[in-house]
Design a protein around this motif. Structure first.
Motif, PDB file in Angstrom:
ATOM      1  N   UNK A   1       0.863  -1.185   0.000  1.00  0.00           N
ATOM      2  CA  UNK A   1       0.000   0.000   0.000  1.00  0.00           C
ATOM      3  C   UNK A   1       0.895   1.230   0.000  1.00  0.00           C
ATOM      4  N   UNK A   2       0.652   2.111  -0.936  1.00  0.00           N
ATOM      5  CA  UNK A   2       1.498   3.302  -1.062  1.00  0.00           C
ATOM      6  C   UNK A   2       0.892   4.466  -0.286  1.00  0.00           C
ATOM      7  N   UNK A   3       1.708   5.069   0.557  1.00  0.00           N
ATOM      8  CA  UNK A   3       1.239   6.230   1.314  1.00  0.00           C
ATOM      9  C   UNK A   3       2.172   7.407   1.046  1.00  0.00           C
ATOM     10  N   UNK A   4       1.571   8.515   0.685  1.00  0.00           N
ATOM     11  CA  UNK A   4       2.315   9.761   0.498  1.00  0.00           C
ATOM     12  C   UNK A   4       1.990  10.640   1.703  1.00  0.00           C
ATOM     13  N   UNK A   5       3.024  10.940   2.486  1.00  0.00           N
ATOM     14  CA  UNK A   5       2.800  11.649   3.747  1.00  0.00           C
ATOM     15  C   UNK A   5       3.128  13.124   3.618  1.00  0.00           C
ATOM     16  N   UNK A   6       2.314  13.955   4.222  1.00  0.00           N
ATOM     17  CA  UNK A   6       2.677  15.362   4.384  1.00  0.00           C
ATOM     18  C   UNK A   6       2.612  15.661   5.880  1.00  0.00           C
ATOM     19  N   UNK A   7       3.743  16.079   6.433  1.00  0.00           N
ATOM     20  CA  UNK A   7       3.827  16.165   7.896  1.00  0.00           C
ATOM     21  C   UNK A   7       4.505  17.452   8.349  1.00  0.00           C
ATOM     22  N   UNK A   8       4.421  17.695   9.664  1.00  0.00           N
ATOM     23  CA  UNK A   8       5.125  18.855  10.239  1.00  0.00           C
ATOM     24  C   UNK A   8       5.870  18.407  11.506  1.00  0.00           C
ATOM     25  N   UNK A   9       6.668  17.401  11.364  1.00  0.00           N
ATOM     26  CA  UNK A   9       7.348  16.667  12.457  1.00  0.00           C
ATOM     27  C   UNK A   9       8.043  17.566  13.483  1.00  0.00           C
ATOM     28  N   UNK A  10       7.549  17.586  14.648  1.00  0.00           N
ATOM     29  CA  UNK A  10       6.350  17.175  15.403  1.00  0.00           C
ATOM     30  C   UNK A  10       6.501  15.809  16.104  1.00  0.00           C
ATOM     31  N   UNK A  11       6.198  15.836  17.468  1.00  0.00           N
ATOM     32  CA  UNK A  11       6.326  14.620  18.263  1.00  0.00           C
ATOM     33  C   UNK A  11       5.394  13.524  17.748  1.00  0.00           C
ATOM     34  N   UNK A  12       4.107  13.825  17.637  1.00  0.00           N
ATOM     35  CA  UNK A  12       3.201  12.745  17.212  1.00  0.00           C
ATOM     36  C   UNK A  12       3.381  12.419  15.733  1.00  0.00           C
ATOM     37  N   UNK A  13       3.871  13.390  14.950  1.00  0.00           N
ATOM     38  CA  UNK A  13       4.248  13.073  13.560  1.00  0.00           C
ATOM     39  C   UNK A  13       5.418  12.081  13.566  1.00  0.00           C
ATOM     40  N   UNK A  14       6.343  12.257  14.506  1.00  0.00           N
ATOM     41  CA  UNK A  14       7.496  11.358  14.576  1.00  0.00           C
ATOM     42  C   UNK A  14       7.032   9.934  14.878  1.00  0.00           C
TER      43      UNK A  14
END
Ligand code: BDR
Ligand code: CA
Length: 375
Positions: free
Chosen positions: A9-22
């Motif tokens: 399954x391919x996932x393209x992530x957009x994040x603002x890492x970030x503790x819970x993003x980590x």
């Protein structure tokens, strides 16, 4: 999301890492059936460059360099950027300090990554956005077909008839860039139900409440020395774990727990983004309700407030599937088993190849993904 076709399954992530993003990123890296197509970075918890550096450092810590990390918008569409180092620590990953990764930030812009990757794999990619929606809004301006070309979209953002965490009525990701969120929801109006974004908002992500026992459990599953993150310990204390991944996650979550305590929520940490990742991976149960969503952008009092019309009072077609129920206990088990197994495989003394989490929830629907029907 469980894959419906051959291959991962391919996932393209957009994040603002970030503790819970980590934690979100580490969780997805721990799932053998998930292929992270790329990671795009938005300014939010910290600046976009720091987000990218954090993401690269985490990839290296997890032994997975080679996944593209691209920077995107450094400021919101229309309002000045606000970051929140007081919540997520000076670098954005709490008290964790990771060495600078060797891999460099991609030369592609995040918006190009979204358009090019989704166009190259029509119907295959699930988008997962757990930061402000700036990059995706910009991508939609250039390519309005993206919602039809994605397999699905999961967003962590908003709160619906539920207390905000940034203003009394606004959630952080939407609050940072309300104009972007408004454009994204508008772009989905009138699309078939299975293509509408699954929205993980505060009323269900705040149920994913990590506590000290969860950190101890992570260390146990990883086969690491006992790990304690406790309210009576000095603030900012660093982990001495013999497992570097456990140490980094422990150092990150301690900071988040101290932050939640500061705001009278107890010595806990809401794992908003990790829940959204488990939803995107199709590995935690949830139920959604169709709604037409809009975002307030004009009122000084209510800017960033997300409004859901569940009853069709606006006479508009739905543009979102809002998560209205989840199973925190199953989610904890899923996240801890999967991440703990990765930590053991990477750094444990008796390395194992067993990466299959042992979940026991009768509610789980294996393989159900975000493109499936609302539940
Ligand atoms: C969201 O805001 C950020 O601080 C978290 O990473 C999460 O994505 C929760 O409101
Ligand atoms: Ca986030």
């Amino acid at each position: 999301m469980g894959s419906t076709g051959p291959g991962p399954a391919r996932i393209l992530m957009d994040i603002d890492t970030g503790i819970d993003d980590a934690w979100e990123l580490v969780y997805l890296l721990s799932r053998p059936e998930i292929h992270i197509q790329a990671i795009t970075c938005t300014a939010g918890n910290v600046g976009a460059r720091q987000v990218a550096l954090n993401s690269l450092a985490l990839l290296e810590l997890c032994g997975r360099p080679g996944i593209e990390v691209a920077m995107g918008a450094e400021v919101p569409l229309q309002i000045p950027l606000v970051t929140t180092e007081e919540t997520h620590g000076p670098q954005g990953i709490g008290y964790a300090v990771l060495p600078l990764a060797q891999q460099e930030i991609s030369s592609r812009h995040a918006v190009d990554v979204w358009i090019e990757e989704v166009r190259a794999h029509p119907g295959e990619i699930t988008g997962l956005i757990t930061g402000p929606l700036t990059n995706f809004a910009l991508a939609l301006r250039r390519d309005p077909e993206l919602p039809r070309l994605l397999k699905g979209l999961v967003i962590m953002g908003g709160c619906f008839y539920y207390q905000g965490n940034t203003t009394p009525t606004a959630e952080w990701n939407v609050s940072v860039d309300p104009h972007a969120a408004k454009e994204v929801f508008a772009a989905y109006t009138g699309l078939p139900e299975h293509q509408l974004p699954v929205v993980c908002a505060l009323e269900t992500t705040e149920r994913i409440e990590f506590c000290p026992d969860h950190v101890a459990e992570l260390a146990r599953i990883a086969g690491a020395a006992p790990e304690q993150v406790l309210p009576q310990q000095p603030e900012g204390m660093r982990s001495t774990s013999d497992n570097p991944l456990v140490a980094a996650l422990s150092d990150s979550i301690r900071c988040y727990m101290e932050f939640h305590r500061l705001y009278d929520q107890g010595y806990i940490a809401h794992m908003h983004d990790a829940f959204a990742a488990a939803v995107a991976a199709g590995r935690t149960p949830y139920r959604t309700r169709l709604a037409s969503v809009d975002v307030e952008v004009d009122s000084a009092l209510l800017i960033g407030t997300t409004v859901a019309d569940y009853r069709g009072l606006w006479g508009k077609a739905p543009n979102a599937r809002i998560v209205v129920d989840n199973d925190p206990q199953q989610c904890f088990t899923e996240l801890l088993n999967s991440i703990g197994t990765l930590a053991r495989n990477l750094y444990g003394e008796s390395k194992s190849t067993d990466t299959e989490p042992k979940t026991d929830s009768s509610l789980r629907r294996p393989g159900a993904g975000v493109s499936g029907t609302a539940r």
